[in-house]
Write an enzyme that holds these catalytic residues in place. Structure first.
Site, PDB file in Angstrom:
ATOM      1  N   ASN A  11       0.860  -1.188   0.000  1.00  0.00           N
ATOM      2  CA  ASN A  11       0.000   0.000   0.000  1.00  0.00           C
ATOM      3  C   ASN A  11       0.897   1.239   0.000  1.00  0.00           C
ATOM      4  OD1 ASN A  11      -1.825   2.043   0.488  1.00  0.00           O
ATOM      5  ND2 ASN A  11      -2.166   1.493   2.640  1.00  0.00           N
ATOM      6  N   HIS A  96      -9.440   1.182   5.355  1.00  0.00           N
ATOM      7  CA  HIS A  96      -8.135   1.420   5.991  1.00  0.00           C
ATOM      8  C   HIS A  96      -8.341   2.404   7.144  1.00  0.00           C
ATOM      9  CE1 HIS A  96      -3.984   2.613   6.599  1.00  0.00           C
ATOM     10  NE2 HIS A  96      -3.631   1.528   5.916  1.00  0.00           N
TER      11      HIS A  96
END
Ligand code: PEP
Length: 248
Positions: A11, A96
């Site tokens: 990420n 997230h």
């Protein structure tokens, strides 16, 4: 870790311009991917189209870090699931903690995003995790159970990856201990089973080349969501290799 389910996903958050991404690709030696380990990268939206083909050639899957739930229309600044598919994405990170906490993303919005992602053929990587205060006051499992409740009415056959990311371990250099990881992953797998889902569960939170082997070797851990250490090809690949060792 079950042998064919391991995913190492990078990420990049709000990092990476084209020049940096091309340098990264030049240094990324991962084709063929180690046996039983799938590799994915989630660069910012601006790099998706440019990285799709080169990543494909390296046997690396492409994903995005977020998506909006409407297919098109007057939603200035938003990106739809269809657009992500068009850019070559297979995965999308949802929930997230940086989006839950900084952008105040609600469970209701998340539910809509999950449904929209599935409708477009994307596989969500759904993030869950407790804050430090919750870990310290013993409510971790209750917090995770509440976050997982979003899957209550979801068909168990929907393509899904889960990422357990203790918020206090993200970007802090602190990681959950192997005991905490093992215990929490066991709880998550048990909860998923109760909800009728058999999806893989990644660990995320300051995973790096030095701790990857211990973390990937924990029972119930089926890969990692990697932030900071995915920005350099060398450290990212060291984590991939640690995962390959854990599944072998
Ligand atoms: C993340 O972004 O999901 C993450 C786990 O970041 P880091 O590895 O930097 O803690």
């Amino acid at each position: 870790m079950s042998s064919n389910r391991c995913l190492i996903a990078g990420n990049w958050k709000m990092n990476g311009i084209l020049e940096e991404a091309l340098d990264f690709l030049g240094e990324l030696e991962c084709n063929p991917a180690p046996e039983h380990v799938e590799i994915a990268l989630m660069p910012p939206f601006t790099l998706l189209h440019s990285l799709c083909e080169p990543l494909n050639e390296k046997d690396v899957r492409l994903g995005a870090q977020n998506v909006y739930y409407e297919p098109r229309g007057a939603f200035t600044g938003s990106i739809s699931p269809l657009m992500l598919r068009d850019a070559g994405c297979q995965y999308v990170i949802l929930g997230h903690s940086e989006r839950r906490d900084i952008m105040a993303e609600s469970n209701k919005q998340l539910s809509s995003k999950l449904a929209a992602a599935w409708a477009a053929g994307l596989e969500p990587i759904l993030c869950i995790g407790e804050h430090l205060e919750e870990r310290e006051n013993g409510t971790t499992n209750a917090v995770l159970k509440k976050q997982l409740a979003i899957l209550e009415d979801v068909d168990g056959s929907a393509a899904l990856t889960l990422a357990y990311e203790p918020v206090w371990a993200i970007g802090t250099g602190k990681t959950a201990s192997p005991e905490q990881v093992t215990e929490t992953h066991a709880f998550i797998h048990q909860e998923l089973q109760r909800l009728g889902h058999d999806c893989r569960v990644l660990y995320g939170g300051s995973v790096n080349p030095g701790n990857a082997e211990a973390l990937m070797g924990c029972p119930g851990v089926e890969g990692a969501l990697v932030g900071g250490a995915s920005l350099k090809a060398d450290s990212f690949m060291q984590i991939v290799k640690a995962a390959a060792k854990a599944v072998s």
